[in-house]
Design an enzyme around this catalytic site. Structure first.
Site, PDB file in Angstrom:
ATOM      1  N   ARG A   1       0.837  -1.188   0.000  1.00  0.00           N
ATOM      2  CA  ARG A   1       0.000   0.000   0.000  1.00  0.00           C
ATOM      3  C   ARG A   1       0.876   1.244   0.000  1.00  0.00           C
ATOM      4  O   ARG A   1       1.838   1.340   0.757  1.00  0.00           O
ATOM      5  CB  ARG A   1      -0.935   0.015   1.220  1.00  0.00           C
ATOM      6  CG  ARG A   1      -2.161  -0.865   1.063  1.00  0.00           C
ATOM      7  CD  ARG A   1      -3.103  -0.247   0.030  1.00  0.00           C
ATOM      8  NE  ARG A   1      -4.264  -1.063  -0.255  1.00  0.00           N
ATOM      9  CZ  ARG A   1      -4.337  -1.955  -1.229  1.00  0.00           C
ATOM     10  NH1 ARG A   1      -3.287  -2.196  -1.978  1.00  0.00           N
ATOM     11  NH2 ARG A   1      -5.450  -2.605  -1.473  1.00  0.00           N
TER      12      ARG A   1
ATOM     13  N   GLU B   1      -2.368   8.017  -6.403  1.00  0.00           N
ATOM     14  CA  GLU B   1      -2.515   7.218  -7.617  1.00  0.00           C
ATOM     15  C   GLU B   1      -3.659   7.767  -8.457  1.00  0.00           C
ATOM     16  O   GLU B   1      -4.658   8.226  -7.906  1.00  0.00           O
ATOM     17  CB  GLU B   1      -2.766   5.746  -7.252  1.00  0.00           C
ATOM     18  CG  GLU B   1      -1.577   5.100  -6.558  1.00  0.00           C
ATOM     19  CD  GLU B   1      -1.812   3.631  -6.205  1.00  0.00           C
ATOM     20  OE1 GLU B   1      -2.906   3.107  -6.529  1.00  0.00           O
ATOM     21  OE2 GLU B   1      -0.907   3.012  -5.624  1.00  0.00           O
TER      22      GLU B   1
ATOM     23  N   HIS C   1       0.810   0.203  -9.867  1.00  0.00           N
ATOM     24  CA  HIS C   1      -0.107  -0.631  -9.078  1.00  0.00           C
ATOM     25  C   HIS C   1      -0.587  -1.822  -9.915  1.00  0.00           C
ATOM     26  O   HIS C   1      -1.782  -2.121  -9.988  1.00  0.00           O
ATOM     27  CB  HIS C   1      -1.306   0.186  -8.596  1.00  0.00           C
ATOM     28  CG  HIS C   1      -1.995  -0.430  -7.405  1.00  0.00           C
ATOM     29  ND1 HIS C   1      -2.607   0.322  -6.425  1.00  0.00           N
ATOM     30  CD2 HIS C   1      -2.168  -1.717  -7.022  1.00  0.00           C
ATOM     31  CE1 HIS C   1      -3.133  -0.469  -5.514  1.00  0.00           C
ATOM     32  NE2 HIS C   1      -2.879  -1.723  -5.861  1.00  0.00           N
TER      33      HIS C   1
END
EC number: 1.1.1.-
Length: 430
Positions: A255, A284, A304
């Site tokens: 994370r 993000e 990601h």
């Protein structure tokens, strides 16, 4: 206030329940599993402001990825919602305690991308040690490498892996998979995880340390595999970076909020951290042109995507749809397989004792229009539509559907609820 919400009504005598994919538009995997018990809508939204009113008023189930966030304020906009399924393992983008207060079960899919995330983690680690990315970039930029001296220069910083110590923070599913892979490459592996019971280190042949400081001090490379919560935000910060070995590597595929990117950028510039690889970021979608990492050296970033493979994507979407199906055909939360707020939900709500006709007057003779079977498009720029199956263009539904009445939330029963665990070992990455 605790929300009092009834079981999901299902069967030939009840309207077909509405399930919405909040932040996506492809329902081809979910439809075969849900088509006989629900109408599936896709919203393609990035916030609840972009979600159609019909979904906010009538959806009993929601599927979502990591690209949308649901706060308490967002959750309160959903008037009939009973279950949210995160298509992935992490659920830090959902306020699960508030969801429990409102009578909404939150589930995840913890196991589908374990292998992909672990493989991607090892790929990042190997990249840092063997400098493959930078060697490729040098050739792309036209660097001519012929003599031994030129090789030494362009490959400066490459290191042998055998005998190095890899420190794993969080030994959940992904952490364990990384440990097994790392041992095969010759790493000495140690881990820090205060939530695991004793003995797993013996089963896996690992070394356990009792404090984060011990792990940072003894590790040549640190990799993060824990969920994000209010207690471990910026776990890697200016203070903990200084506890790491001089010139250590850092990898994060868990994370983004676990790492203070300002502290990391400074440590990379000063050489306190030799190199870092991040698949997740504080903001993000990530861009090298913005944020504190834009000028940081010896940094590898990916978008990601460590969790992704076609196989993993299909598996997690299928399991998410099956969890929604269990909610519709069974009993919440008892029928659910991966409910992450079950204790809080059970303590905070009493929907099972409610008469559905009281909470949903449309089931007691009020006018109600049923959706035709298929997929409903309620994307931000479109109007509601339904089709028999899935096709690019959708047939419009009438906007004249009668409103569905929803009662105010019942007052809290005032019970003492069991606090949520600080960390769930199933929440490693996605």
């Amino acid at each position: 206030m605790s929300g009092v919400r009834p079981p999901i009504m299902n069967g030939p005598m009840h309207p077909r329940p509405l399930v919405a994919l909040l932040d996506g538009r492809d329902c081809t995997v979910e439809m075969p599993i849900l088509k006989d018990v629900a109408t599936v809508a896709f919203c393609d939204a990035q916030s609840t402001q972009e979600i159609h009113e019909k979904v906010l008023n009538e959806a009993v189930g929601a599927l979502m990825y990591h690209t949308i966030t649901l706060t308490r304020e967002d959750l309160e906009k959903f008037k009939a919602l009973r279950i949210i399924v995160r298509i992935g393992s992490g659920f830090d983008n959902i306020d699960i305690k508030s969801a429990g207060d409102l009578g909404i079960a939150v589930c995840n899919v913890p196991a589908a991308s374990v292998e992909e995330t672990a493989d991607s983690t090892l790929c990042h680690i190997l990249n840092l040690y063997r400098r493959t990315t930078w060697l490729h970039q040098a050739l792309r930029e036209g660097t001519r490498v012929q003599s031994v001296e030129q090789i030494r220069e362009v490959a400066s910083g490459a290191a042998r892996i055998r005998g190095e110590t890899l420190g794993i923070i969080g030994l959940g599913r992904v952490g364990q998979a990384v440990a097994l892979r790392a041992k095969a490459f010759g790493f000495n592996v140690l881990f820090y995880d205060p939530y695991l019971s004793d003995g797993i280190e013996r089963a896996l042949g690992l070394q356990r340390v009792s404090t984060l400081q011990d792990l940072l001090f003894h590790s040549d490379c640190v990799t993060l595999h824990c969920g994000l919560n209010e207690h471990n935000h910026h776990l890697i910060n200016d203070f903990t970076v200084k506890q790491m070995r001089q010139g250590a590597f850092l990898v994060n595929t868990a994370r983004g909020g676990l790492v203070d990117e300002k502290a990391l950028a400074q440590a990379l510039k000063e050489g306190r951290i030799r190199g870092a690889a991040l698949d997740v970021h504080e903001s993000e979608p990530f861009s090298f042109s913005q944020g504190p990492l834009k000028d940081a050296p010896n940094l590898i970033c990916t978008p990601h995507a460590a969790w992704y493979s076609e196989q993993a994507s299909i598996e997690m979407r299928e399991e998410a749809a099956r969890e929604i199906r269990r909610a519709i055909t069974g009993r919440i939360p008892d029928s659910l397989k991966n409910c992450v707020n079950k204790d809080h939900l059970t303590a905070a709500t009493h929907w099972a004792s409610m008469d559905p006709a009281v909470v949903h007057p449309e089931l007691n003779g009020a006018a109600y229009s049923r959706y035709p079977p298929g997929v409903v498009s309620v994307a931000p720029t479109g109007i509601p539509a339904a089709v028999e199956g899935i096709v690019p263009s959708a047939m419009s539904l009438s906007h004249g559907l009668p409103p569905v009445a929803h009662p105010p939330h019942a007052p809290s029963p005032g019970q003492t609820v069991k606090p949520e665990a600080d960390r769930d070992h199933t929440t490693d990455q996605l």
